[in-house]
Each structure stands twice: as C-alpha cells, then as structure tokens.
Design a protein around this motif. Structure first.
Motif, short mmCIF file in Angstrom:
data_model
loop_
_atom_site.label_atom_id
_atom_site.label_comp_id
_atom_site.label_asym_id
_atom_site.label_seq_id
_atom_site.Cartn_x
_atom_site.Cartn_y
_atom_site.Cartn_z
N HIS A 1 0.76 -1.23 -0.07
CA HIS A 1 -0.06 0.15 0.02
C HIS A 1 0.94 1.15 0.01
CE1 HIS A 1 -3.54 -2.30 1.87
NE2 HIS A 1 -3.55 -2.45 0.52
N LEU B 1 -1.03 4.47 -1.52
CA LEU B 1 -2.56 4.29 -1.08
C LEU B 1 -2.52 4.87 0.44
CD1 LEU B 1 -3.87 1.07 -2.50
CD2 LEU B 1 -4.72 3.44 -2.91
N ASP B 2 -1.18 4.31 0.92
CA ASP B 2 -0.91 4.78 2.21
C ASP B 2 0.60 5.66 2.39
OD1 ASP B 2 -1.44 4.79 4.91
OD2 ASP B 2 -1.52 2.77 5.11
N LYS C 1 -2.40 15.12 -0.92
CA LYS C 1 -3.08 14.16 -1.42
C LYS C 1 -3.44 13.94 -2.96
CE LYS C 1 -5.36 12.93 2.88
NZ LYS C 1 -6.35 13.39 3.93
N ASN C 2 -3.93 15.11 -3.44
CA ASN C 2 -4.01 15.35 -4.89
C ASN C 2 -2.76 14.88 -5.82
OD1 ASN C 2 -6.22 16.42 -4.90
ND2 ASN C 2 -5.99 18.40 -5.24
N ALA D 1 -2.82 11.35 -5.77
CA ALA D 1 -3.66 10.59 -6.71
C ALA D 1 -3.06 10.49 -8.09
CB ALA D 1 -5.11 11.71 -6.53
N TRP D 2 -2.49 11.82 -8.34
CA TRP D 2 -1.77 11.82 -9.56
C TRP D 2 -0.70 10.75 -9.92
CZ3 TRP D 2 3.25 13.08 -11.10
CH2 TRP D 2 3.52 13.09 -12.64
N ARG E 1 -0.73 7.80 -8.41
CA ARG E 1 -1.44 6.48 -8.48
C ARG E 1 -1.90 6.39 -9.73
NH1 ARG E 1 -3.55 7.87 -2.97
NH2 ARG E 1 -5.58 8.65 -4.02
N ASN E 2 -2.40 7.45 -10.32
CA ASN E 2 -3.04 7.57 -11.76
C ASN E 2 -1.89 7.01 -12.84
OD1 ASN E 2 -4.42 9.57 -14.12
ND2 ASN E 2 -5.44 7.74 -13.59
N PRO F 1 -8.97 4.81 -15.46
CA PRO F 1 -7.53 5.66 -15.22
C PRO F 1 -7.50 6.71 -16.31
CG PRO F 1 -7.12 3.30 -15.16
CD PRO F 1 -8.41 3.59 -15.76
N TYR G 1 -9.56 9.78 -15.34
CA TYR G 1 -8.96 10.49 -14.58
C TYR G 1 -7.63 11.07 -14.78
CZ TYR G 1 -12.67 8.62 -11.45
OH TYR G 1 -13.71 8.52 -10.66
N ALA G 2 -6.92 10.46 -15.85
CA ALA G 2 -6.07 11.26 -16.44
C ALA G 2 -6.18 12.61 -17.38
CB ALA G 2 -5.02 10.41 -17.14
N MET H 1 -5.52 17.22 -15.11
CA MET H 1 -5.56 16.29 -14.52
C MET H 1 -6.86 15.91 -14.01
SD MET H 1 -3.53 13.90 -13.77
CE MET H 1 -4.29 13.34 -12.26
N ILE I 1 -10.96 15.47 -13.94
CA ILE I 1 -12.02 15.01 -15.03
C ILE I 1 -13.05 16.18 -15.19
CG2 ILE I 1 -11.67 12.91 -14.12
CD1 ILE I 1 -14.54 13.00 -12.91
N ALA J 1 -7.95 4.21 -6.19
CA ALA J 1 -6.59 3.62 -6.45
C ALA J 1 -6.34 3.81 -7.97
CB ALA J 1 -6.90 1.79 -6.38
N VAL J 2 -7.26 4.07 -8.89
CA VAL J 2 -6.80 4.16 -10.28
C VAL J 2 -6.55 5.70 -10.59
CG1 VAL J 2 -7.89 2.24 -11.02
CG2 VAL J 2 -9.15 4.20 -11.22
N GLY J 3 -6.48 6.67 -9.48
CA GLY J 3 -6.37 7.73 -9.71
C GLY J 3 -7.32 8.76 -9.49
#
Lengths: 228, 409
Positions: free
Chosen positions: A52, A57-58, A77-78, A81-82, A84-85, A110, A113-114, B1, B3, B322-324
């Motif tokens: 993780h 994720l952690d 956090k953002n 997220a980027w 992870r993406n 994904p 979100y990209a 970035m 959505i 998890a996927v972003g």
C-alpha cells in the motif's frame, strides 16, 4: 545505481487505542527499472502495508520513499492521486472492477482521471483489451466474465496509463491454476516489454517466476533486497 | 488532471440510471415540493391578474377618489362634505387632472304633456361620461358651458324617455321638473346586463340606471336649490405614473381646506394596486416557504439515501481512488448525482405542477398564470436542495481512506 523504487527505513505504526501496532519496522527496498520482483511473507508480516505504501495508497509514518526519482512521502493527497493514476498500476486479488460498468469503461477509468478525451480513451482501451483477447467482450459487464478474464481486464486497467510500476497483490489468489498460469504468463510478457512488476504473494512457486524474491517478516525485510 | 464536468455528469447519469428505482423514490419529496411551488405561485398570480383586471374596469390605475373618512377626528365639527365653491376651487387647482367629476342628487317627478314619471337625477360635471364610461347615444351629453351657464338642460335615462315620449323624438322638447322647464338635449345609452337587452320588462340589474337622468351640477344647485353637500370626487390623472403625484397634491389641498384635519380620504388606484402587489408578494413568499418544507424533507431524504449510497459504494470509491481519482473527483461525483436527482425531481415537479394548474384551474374555473420566472425559481430551488443536502455525503465520500475503502466488504 539506477532504481525506480527506493525506500529508506520506512516505518508504519497504527495506533490501536492503547497499543501501537508496528506494521512495518524498517523496510528498505530498492527496485531497478524493468525488474520483476516478488514480495513474500506470511500473513501479518507487513507485506500488504508495504504494498500500500509502495502504491501510494498509504503513507509511511517515518522514512523516505523515492518513486521514479521523486520523494513521495510528503506529497499532497492530490499529488498522490496523480501518482496512483500515472505512475502506478494496481492488480488486486479480487480484481476490483466496477460491477456496473462494462469492461471497456472499466479500462478507460484511469484514462478518464488522467484527463484523456473520450475518443482517445476508447481507442486505447479497445486496443489493449483486444491484445488481451477480450476484443469481443468489450461491452460485457465484469459479472459476465470468468475470473481469468476479469483479471485480464484488471491488468489492462493497470497498464493503460503506461505506469512506471505495476503492483500486483496476490493476482492469482482467486483463480484456478490454469487461469492463474495464464495471468502469470501475461506478467512475464509485460516483464519482457521492460515493465517493472512487483508481485505480492505467499505462494513460493508463483514467487519463483520473478527475477528476485524479497522476504518480509514481522515488518522487516529479511532477505532479497539486493539488486542484481 | 481533473476530470471534466461532462465526465462527472456522465458518471452521475450512469449512477442515476443504475439505481433507477431508488432514484425515483428519492425524488418524490422534491417533485411534491416543486409542484406545490408552481401550483401556489400560479394561483397567486392568477388572483393578482383578476384583481388588476377588476381595477382596470373600475376606472383604471390613474383613478383617484376623494371621499369621507369616517374614522377621522373632527373636534371642530368641520363640514365632512365639500361645497360647490370648494369643488370648483379644487378643480381649478388640479388642471393636470384629465377627468374631474362630483355628483349631487335629486329625486323628482318628470312631466311631459300628459305623461308623468319618477326619475332619479344626478347633477354632474361633463366628465361624468368618462368616469362612468356611459354617455348619450342620442343628442348630446352635458358640456362645460352648461355648467358655467347653469343651463336648464337634461339628459334623460332611456326608460324615462320611453315613459315620457314613447317613440317620439325627445330632443329639443321640454320636460317639467319641480315646476321648472328643462330642455331635453340627449338620451343616455340603454344599459343592461345579460342577453335580454331588447326585453325592457326582464330583470335588468342596470334598470335603475335607465331610470336615471343627468343635469349640470350647477343647474341643480342654482336653479333647484339642492344643497351642495358633495362627499365624493372622482379624478383621473393622465397616467398611472402621474396618479401618485396628483394624489399627494390633492391630499394637501383637502387638508388645507379642513385646517389640517384628515376628514377626507384620498385614494389612488395605483397605490392600491401597489399595496395589493406588495401583499400578494408577501403571500407568495409565505406560501413559498410553506412549500419549501416539503423540499427540505425531500432534501433530508436525499441526504439519507446519499449517505447510504456512499456506505454501499465504499469499495467503488476505493477502486476509483486507487486508479487515480482525486478526492475532489469523488466529491463532485456524489454532489452531481445528488443535484441530478433533485433536478430531475424539479423537472417532474414543474411538469406535474403545470398540468395540475392547467386542469384543476380549468375545472375550478379559477384564473391561474404560469410564468417562466416561477419555473426557473422552482428548478433553482430544487437544484439548491440537491446541492445543500448533497454536500455532506459527498464530503464523507471524498474523505474515505483508500486502503480501508478497498478492504470494505
């Protein structure tokens, strides 16, 4: 030395009321680009926590984590997220596909979100699923597919953004041996295409297909943190 | 970035569609709320329109009336009526008035040859015909020179003319009223209500008007010695906009005439209409808040369902993270879903509201007015409910821990 992942003295402490639980005591892991590594350990050893953290994720309680040249422990956090993406692709034991979306939409997730536009998303996801032998199932829901097919969808979703690393958590755990072998051969192919793969497993036979096995026990890396 | 909004709306729509039944059940409160907004606002609008129509028929918004104020304090026992002199003074002070009329009355027998009948007679100014929108259709009505000269002339009511002259032409003939000779200069138009216009013997509520004759007010005072105690003046300004200024001026004039005691009321139809508009606005606001209660209940239902939905979809949120997905993406996804539910509810509410207004309004024979503004209001309010009650569940969704969310069964 060239590496894609490098952790320095990573610790993770969970505060469970009166007691502190040390999930990771001191994990030092270095992984080179293009490597295929298995992380092995008994349950409760901290291998999930490590995964993780590696997957952003952690975040670790202490220590440093360099991913693809960046120190990520202090990221917002953002930004995580980027990462992870874009930089990480996850493959889970339970597939973790969205049940109400068809597999094409699942793989597109994904990309969405990209910020990729819809037509491009469709093109990339269709291409990838076709290469994985699911070209005739694009509009099926995950529940209409077998376990092996679902895991192939999950792999497609993991690699769709060309991540720096692919993290697989017991990817064959819910599959029969035939489907499991199919999935493992996909990982081998991905490895041959110079992808970096980290696979968590408790099965020694499966772990063996990797270049190297990192053993973890009681929150510490006990063996295998050596780059070839 | 990020959505885009369209993506979020697409996801929201998918969610809405995947959970059709739940979404429909959820919006009932919103449907009822927006529906009642539409129904109530259009009823109030209809009432307003009726009132305005009625006021227009009563002489329009430019009309001003001066009449006795029965509640006024009058310690000096000042006259609570105007003398003819005062009427002429007031008239000369407001040349900007387009219409000016005051009446006194006389009841007497009318005689022509052998024929005698009884008529109510109004002593009036020439503007009487404009105030009452009623005039002579044979001969002529009273003119200004009749007033200045106190001419011995009379305009007969239609029935009076029938009774005195039958089918003969009365114009230029002389009738005797209280021993005085009056020349007939005109005959008032026959007034009736209903379809039985040609039948003189049917019940016509306006028959008393056909029994009314009109002479110059000055003649009635100077020649007949009728007491000049006038308790009502009717004035019309050039326009509704001018009416307020004219009304204020008249108020000052009548106060001056009675040493500052408010013995007379000066009322402008324009002001009355404005007061009525204000009170109907209050009406609207109060009813709006009453119908908002069901919207708030609807909002609470939505919040409840959204919280359950966040709980149920914890794993999905984990997968998306998890996927972003960023936290904001998750927040937006749930907020948009909540807004979409209420927006759809709002649209259904507006549609049912409008059709209820149309059908029930027609059935009850009530005037109702649907305007675009209130449709906008209803939709904006319903979207606002989705926004407000969706925020908390959306924040809850976006604050989930990815690892825990992925483990959630």
């Amino acid at each position: 030395m060239d590496y894609v992942i490098k952790t320095e003295e990573i610790k993770k402490v969970y505060n469970m009321g009166a007691v502190d639980v040390h999930a990771l005591r001191s994990a030092n892991v270095t992984i080179a680009p293009g490597e295929f590594v298995s992380i092995m350990g008994p349950s409760g050893s901290g291998k999930s926590t490590l995964m993780h953290i590696l997957g952003c994720l952690d975040s670790p309680s202490d220590g440093k984590y360099f991913l693809d040249g960046e120190e990520v422990s202090s990221f917002s956090k953002n930004k995580l997220a980027w990462i992870r993406n874009i930089k990480i692709g996850f493959v889970f034991q339970t597939f973790n596909l969205l049940p109400h979306l068809n597999i094409l939409k699942n793989v597109e997730l994904p990309l969405m979100y990209a910020g990729k536009r819809a037509s491009l998303r469709n093109e990339i996801a269709t291409d990838l699923l076709t290469r994985l032998g699911l070209g005739d199932r694009l509009h099926h829901k995950p529940s209409e597919l077998s376990g092996g097919q679902r895991q192939r969808v999950a792999i497609a979703r993991a690699v769709v953004n060309n991540p720096a690393i692919i993290l697989a958590d017991e990817p064959t755990g819910n599959l029969d041996s035939q489907s499991g072998n199919d999935i493992l051969s996909i990982f081998k192919e991905l490895h041959q295409e110079k992808n970096t793969i980290i696979m968590v497993t408790h099965d020694k036979n499966i772990a063996k297909i990797a270049d190297r096995i990192i053993m973890i026990k009681d929150g510490e890396v006990v063996d295998g943190d050596i780059t070839n | 970035m990020a959505i885009s909004l369209t993506e979020s709306i697409q996801i929201g729509f998918q969610d809405f569609w995947t959970r059709k039944l739940r979404s429909l059940v959820t919006i009932v409160g919103i449907v009822l709320g927006t529906m009642s907004i539409i129904v109530i606002l259009s009823l109030v609008n209809g009432m307003n329109e009726e009132t305005m129509k009625w006021m227009t028929e009563r002489g329009g918004l430019a009309k001003i009336t001066i009449s006795n104020n029965w509640e006024a304090k009058n310690p000096l026992n000042l006259p609570n009526y105007f003398s003819y002199k005062e009427i002429l003074l007031i008239k000369s002070l407001v040349p900007e008035a387009e219409v000016f009329n005051a009446n006194i009355y006389l009841r007497s027998n009318f005689k022509y040859g052998e024929n005698t009948t009884f008529s109510r007679t109004i002593g009036a100014f020439p503007d009487y015909e404009l105030v009452e929108e009623w005039t002579a259709d044979r001969g002529r009505f009273i003119k200004n020179f009749d007033i200045t000269e106190s001419s011995n002339v009379i305009v007969l009511g239609n029935t009076i003319k029938e009774e005195l002259f039958g089918s003969k032409n009365p114009i230029g003939k002389t009738v005797t009223v209280r021993g005085q000779q009056l020349q007939v200069i005109g005959v008032m138009k026959y007034r009736f209500i209903g379809n039985s216009g040609s039948n003189l013997f049917s019940d016509n509520p306006f028959e008393y008007m056909n029994r009314t004759s009109i002479m110059p007010i000055s003649t009635m005072i100077n020649k007949f010695g009728q007491r000049d105690a006038i308790d009502e003046i009717t004035i019309r300004a050039k326009s509704a906009e001018d009416a307020v200024a004219l009304k204020n001026k008249l108020e000052d004039i009548v106060l001056n005439l009675r040493r500052g005691y408010g013995i007379f009321n000066v009322v402008s139809a324009q002001e009355e209409a404005e007061k009525m508009k204000q009170s109907s606005m209050m009406f609207k606001i109060i009813f709006f808040f009453i119908s908002s209660i069901s919207l708030i209940v609807g909002g609470i239902v939505i919040m409840n369902i959204m919280l359950a939905s966040v709980q149920e979809r914890t794993r999905e949120i984990g997968i998306r993270l998890a996927v972003g997905a960023r936290r904001f993406d998750i927040f937006l996804q749930f907020l948009i879903q909540s807004i979409m539910i209420t927006f759809v509810g709002g649209i259904i509410g507006v549609l049912t509201g409008v059709s209820i207004v149309k059908h029930v309004g027609a059935f009850l024979n009530t005037n109702t007015v649907v305007d675009v503004t209130m449709i906008y209001i209803a939709l904006i309010v319903s979207v606002g409910v989705g926004l407000i009650f969706g925020i908390f569940p959306s924040i809850k969704a976006s604050n989930l821990d990815p690892v825990e969310a992925l483990r959630y069964e």
